[in-house]
Design a protein around this motif. Structure first.
Motif, PDB file in Angstrom:
ATOM      1  N   ASN A   1      -6.721   6.227  -9.613  1.00  0.00           N
ATOM      2  CA  ASN A   1      -5.556   5.510  -9.094  1.00  0.00           C
ATOM      3  C   ASN A   1      -5.325   5.825  -7.616  1.00  0.00           C
ATOM      4  O   ASN A   1      -5.121   4.925  -6.796  1.00  0.00           O
ATOM      5  CB  ASN A   1      -4.325   5.867  -9.918  1.00  0.00           C
ATOM      6  N   GLU A   2      -5.353   7.099  -7.263  1.00  0.00           N
ATOM      7  CA  GLU A   2      -5.098   7.497  -5.882  1.00  0.00           C
ATOM      8  C   GLU A   2      -6.237   7.060  -4.955  1.00  0.00           C
ATOM      9  O   GLU A   2      -6.006   6.751  -3.779  1.00  0.00           O
ATOM     10  CB  GLU A   2      -4.901   9.014  -5.803  1.00  0.00           C
TER      11      GLU A   2
ATOM     12  N   LYS B   1      -5.688   3.462  -4.095  1.00  0.00           N
ATOM     13  CA  LYS B   1      -4.599   3.364  -3.120  1.00  0.00           C
ATOM     14  C   LYS B   1      -5.082   3.732  -1.716  1.00  0.00           C
ATOM     15  O   LYS B   1      -4.674   3.113  -0.729  1.00  0.00           O
ATOM     16  CB  LYS B   1      -3.446   4.284  -3.531  1.00  0.00           C
TER      17      LYS B   1
ATOM     18  N   GLU C   1       0.236  -1.875  -8.489  1.00  0.00           N
ATOM     19  CA  GLU C   1       1.639  -1.480  -8.534  1.00  0.00           C
ATOM     20  C   GLU C   1       2.500  -2.317  -7.587  1.00  0.00           C
ATOM     21  O   GLU C   1       3.715  -2.409  -7.768  1.00  0.00           O
ATOM     22  CB  GLU C   1       1.775   0.005  -8.188  1.00  0.00           C
TER      23      GLU C   1
ATOM     24  N   ASN D   1      -7.508  15.517 -12.382  1.00  0.00           N
ATOM     25  CA  ASN D   1      -7.125  14.530 -13.391  1.00  0.00           C
ATOM     26  C   ASN D   1      -7.876  13.232 -13.102  1.00  0.00           C
ATOM     27  O   ASN D   1      -7.655  12.610 -12.058  1.00  0.00           O
ATOM     28  CB  ASN D   1      -5.616  14.290 -13.332  1.00  0.00           C
TER      29      ASN D   1
ATOM     30  N   PHE E   1      -7.687  10.185 -14.286  1.00  0.00           N
ATOM     31  CA  PHE E   1      -6.876   8.973 -14.201  1.00  0.00           C
ATOM     32  C   PHE E   1      -6.133   8.914 -12.861  1.00  0.00           C
ATOM     33  O   PHE E   1      -6.097   7.878 -12.193  1.00  0.00           O
ATOM     34  CB  PHE E   1      -5.891   8.923 -15.375  1.00  0.00           C
ATOM     35  N   GLU E   2      -5.551  10.031 -12.478  1.00  0.00           N
ATOM     36  CA  GLU E   2      -4.866  10.085 -11.187  1.00  0.00           C
ATOM     37  C   GLU E   2      -5.864   9.937 -10.041  1.00  0.00           C
ATOM     38  O   GLU E   2      -5.555   9.325  -9.015  1.00  0.00           O
ATOM     39  CB  GLU E   2      -4.105  11.408 -11.062  1.00  0.00           C
TER      40      GLU E   2
END
Length: 362
Positions: free
Chosen positions: A99-100, A103, A116, A93, A95-96
């Motif tokens: 994001n990950e 992080k 976040e 994915n 988008f994930e």
């Protein structure tokens, strides 16, 4: 930089800050509908990051190869290796995956906070109005009054006001000569005082008898009259487009000097920027990094005393072009950004800073 789509390495523009590849396994055609299967895609992310005193970017070449460009911005800062200049990750994915990956960088680098976990300023919950499109640098108290009044009369009252470029005391020592034009000269303008200019002092609006004497009175008036909850003002990371005027009495204590930006080959290979080209030609009054914290605190403390709730900080891309003699682009940008964040945290309680024209550096 603009988003770009391509099919091979040579399509990757210089100065790319993120590369997302879509990969698929080859498969036989579905005999029933003649279409390829579309559920076998996976994604590979390349994210250039800071590596010590060096910044990195991606680019393709005519041999259809992917290149990693690493530079310091100071000839005195050199290296023969870059071991942590790019993060590579993969997932199903996109988008994930992005994001990950950010992080993971947050945990590894420890130099930034993922969105976040950031404190969200109160302005995000209210309709706001920025003065720029209405006035550009001609913003004044009467115009602000008229703008807020028209929004209220139209049924869309603003609860957040951003007073953009045009409120500061500045000076331009250049004239239209050598083929220069007005916009080019504007970006050579320098800051001479942290306080508001004469437009915001002792002005009486045509439709009101109230005396407006300074930024404090302007802020007080718009909050009491129009129910504005937050008022921010604009300023550049270097003070103004052309920095500060070193010889100005109120600026001398910051030990500013005139420096000429040096744009990287990746910058000039993309669309030219009239602001940066002007700053490169006329120079920038750059505050000594050891004094930049004092400057921000003086400025923000004064603004807070006038009732200002936060700032929009513009022209942030300029500082990294002034690293020569200051340890490189990463070192000088880090000093400016840390000083800015410390001052905002001290003087504005709600993480009240809007970043503009900023290159993301992780």
């Amino acid at each position: 930089m603009m988003p770009h789509v391509g099919t091979c390495a040579k399509d990757i523009p210089v100065e790319s800050q993120m590369l997302l590849l879509e990969a698929r396994q080859e498969s036989a055609l579905d005999p029933e509908n003649g279409d390829d299967a579309h559920d076998d895609a996976f994604y590979i992310l390349f994210l250039p990051v800071l590596d010590g005193q060096f910044r990195s970017s991606l680019q393709g070449n005519q041999s259809n190869e992917l290149e990693l460009c690493v530079e310091s911005g100071d000839p005195a800062v050199q290296t023969t290796q870059a071991l942590q200049a790019v993060l590579i990750n993969a997932g199903e994915n996109p988008f994930e995956l992005i994001n990950e990956s950010v992080k993971a960088l947050e945990k590894q680098k420890g130099t930034f906070v993922h969105r976040e976990r950031k404190k969200i300023p109160g302005i995000v919950d209210w309709f706001g109005w920025c003065t720029w499109d209405a006035f550009y640098t001609d913003v004044n108290p009467e115009g602000i009054h008229q703008g807020l009044q028209s929004l209220e009369e139209g049924g869309t009252p603003a609860r957040f006001l951003l007073i953009d470029d045009g409120w500061q005391q500045t000076f331009n020592e250049f004239t239209k000569k050598d083929g220069a034009f007005g916009e080019e000269i504007h970006f050579a303008t320098r800051l001479i005082d942290i306080k508001e200019n004469k437009k915001f002092r002792k002005c009486i609006g045509e439709e009101t008898d109230e005396l407006v004497d300074g930024l404090h009175d302007v802020v007080k008036h718009v909050k009491e009259t129009y129910g504005v909850k937050y008022v921010y003002v604009w300023h550049a990371l270097a003070g103004y487009w052309g920095g500060v005027l070193p010889s100005a009495p109120k600026m001398r204590k910051y030990k500013a000097t005139i420096k000429h930006p040096v744009q990287s080959p990746g910058n000039v290979a993309n669309q030219r920027d009239v602001a940066m080209d002007s700053q490169e030609k006329y120079g920038v009054g750059i505050i000594d990094p050891s004094k930049i914290g004092e400057f921000y605190n003086d400025l923000h403390r004064y603004l807070a005393s006038a009732g200002i709730d936060g700032v929009k900080v513009d022209v942030q891309n300029l500082i990294e072009t002034l690293g020569d003699g200051f340890g490189g682009r990463v070192a000088i940008t880090q000093k400016y950004q840390e000083a800015l964040e410390d001052s905002v945290a001290t003087n504005f309680p709600e993480n009240a800073c809007i970043s503009f024209r900023r290159r993301q550096r992780l």
